[in-house]
Design an enzyme around this catalytic site. Structure first.
Site, PDB file in Angstrom:
ATOM      1  CE1 TYR A  35      -2.942  -3.090   0.267  1.00 44.66           C
ATOM      2  CE2 TYR A  35      -3.564  -2.427   2.473  1.00 44.66           C
ATOM      3  CZ  TYR A  35      -3.698  -3.288   1.404  1.00 44.66           C
ATOM      4  OH  TYR A  35      -4.579  -4.345   1.468  1.00 44.66           O
ATOM      5  CE  LYS A  48       2.293 -18.598   0.176  1.00 46.20           C
ATOM      6  NZ  LYS A  48       1.866 -19.902   0.727  1.00 46.20           N
ATOM      7  CG  ASP A  51      -0.922 -20.503   2.602  1.00 48.67           C
ATOM      8  OD1 ASP A  51      -0.104 -20.221   3.498  1.00 48.67           O
ATOM      9  OD2 ASP A  51      -0.624 -21.228   1.621  1.00 48.67           O
ATOM     10  CG  ASP A  61      -6.701  -4.283   4.535  1.00 50.16           C
ATOM     11  OD1 ASP A  61      -7.662  -4.189   5.318  1.00 50.16           O
ATOM     12  OD2 ASP A  61      -6.684  -3.710   3.423  1.00 50.16           O
ATOM     13  CG  ASP A  85     -11.526  -6.649   6.776  1.00 52.86           C
ATOM     14  OD1 ASP A  85     -11.367  -5.870   7.732  1.00 52.86           O
ATOM     15  OD2 ASP A  85     -11.692  -6.260   5.606  1.00 52.86           O
TER      16      ASP A  85
END
Length: 338
Positions: free
Chosen positions: A129, A176, A209, A233, A237
């Site tokens: 971002y 990751k 994951d 982010d 959620d």
């Protein structure tokens, strides 16, 4: 304290929250900048002026409603407010707690796995971002788009150290590294060094994951999760849904060194219900509790959380949580419990 109501349901939930905070009679005054919004941006091309920034700087914190307007196709408006505040005040630590306030709100079938009570600590100033990248041959069949995932040793080290500082027992770092090799290698190095600096805390690591899978199957395993901007982010959620939905999701963007913070509910502007008077104010109330806690107004923060818990238990809530109250009525129900 500066208040930025913003757009969409932002002014509605902020108004309801300020009425509730007034009932606490805490030693805080509110400087409301209700002119900072999408309408002003469309008129002038500016959302947050230098004068507005000076007023914000003179305060102890910022309580924010929500920013965004679907009529504005580009993201410059939201970035000119949120990104500017994050960078001006170096609000590198995004802190998103997820706690199940009432058993009936959990989507999980197994009662023993429902009691989620964890925090997602998200690096807030780097990552995907950051706005680094661009497009080549835009709007052609050969368009090539590049967005760079930025990680620095300084940024990664400090967010991991912050995660350890807020953990009572354990921290899980999520990345990751098996696929994103360069940034993953940096995160892994910073993680090993931080774990050595904090031998009193249990340190673990998961790929993103696997972390998502484990959060769904048994979120009670987690206390503090630290990760980069984009993974944080997404995972925050997910944990919000496990804790009852975005209508209860509080958030803070912090600079732990200066103590300054930007406090905003996670839910966004929700244009589909804006103006209908049914937006859930509890995420903003709980966000205000985070703000009070950081300002060492612990009794007031605890009172807000107890009142929210009691109102939810009685079903005195908005439709998204199974009730039939309006925004103002739901805030009044919390005040009644105070």
């Amino acid at each position: 304290m500066t208040v930025l109501p913003g757009d969409g349901i932002g002014p509605e939930v902020v108004e309801a929250t300020l009425s509730t905070l007034d009932a606490l009679d805490a030693p805080l005054s509110f400087d409301v900048l209700d002119h900072v919004n999408a309408s002003a941006y469309r008129r002038s091309g500016h959302a947050l002026t230098d004068g507005d920034l000076a007023r914000i700087t003179s305060g102890s914190a910022v309580l924010l409603g929500a920013f965004g307007d679907p009529a504005l196709e580009d993201t410059d408006y939201v970035r000119s407010v949120l990104l500017r505040l994050r960078l001006e005040f170096d609000l590198y630590a995004n802190y998103r707690p997820a706690r199940l306030w009432q058993d009936r709100l959990s989507p999980l079938r197994d009662p023993s796995k429902r009691a989620v009570d964890c925090v997602i600590v998200r690096e807030n100033t780097e990552g995907l971002y950051s706005g680094v990248g661009g497009a080549l041959r835009a709007a052609t069949p050969w368009e090539t788009a590049v967005d760079a995932d930025i990680s620095t040793y300084h940024g990664v080290s400090r967010i991991i150290d912050f995660a350890f500082s807020v953990a009572a027992e354990k921290v899980c770092m999520v990345d990751k590294a098996n696929a994103v090799r360069s940034g993953g290698s940096l995160w892994q190095r910073c993680w090993r060094e931080a774990a050595e600096r904090h031998p009193d805390k249990r340190a673990s690591h998961l790929y993103v994951d696997t972390a998502a899978m484990k959060l769904v199957t048994d979120p009670t395993e987690f206390e503090v999760v630290v990760t980069n901007n984009s993974y944080g982010d997404i995972l925050s959620d997910l944990t919000a849904a496990l804790a009852g939905g975005l209508g209860l999701a509080a958030s803070a963007s912090l600079n732990p060194e200066t103590g300054f913070g930007l406090y905003e509910p996670v839910h966004g502007t929700a244009p589909d219900i804006a103006g209908k008077g049914i937006a859930n104010p509890l995420a903003t109330v709980l966000t205000a509790a985070l703000l009070y806690e950081r300002l060492e107004l612990t009794a007031e923060a605890d009172a807000l959380r107890r009142a929210v818990t009691a109102a939810i238990a009685k079903g005195r809530v908005t439709p998204d949580l199974g009730g039939d109250l309006s925004t103002r009525e739901a805030a009044a129900a919390v005040r009644a419990e105070l």
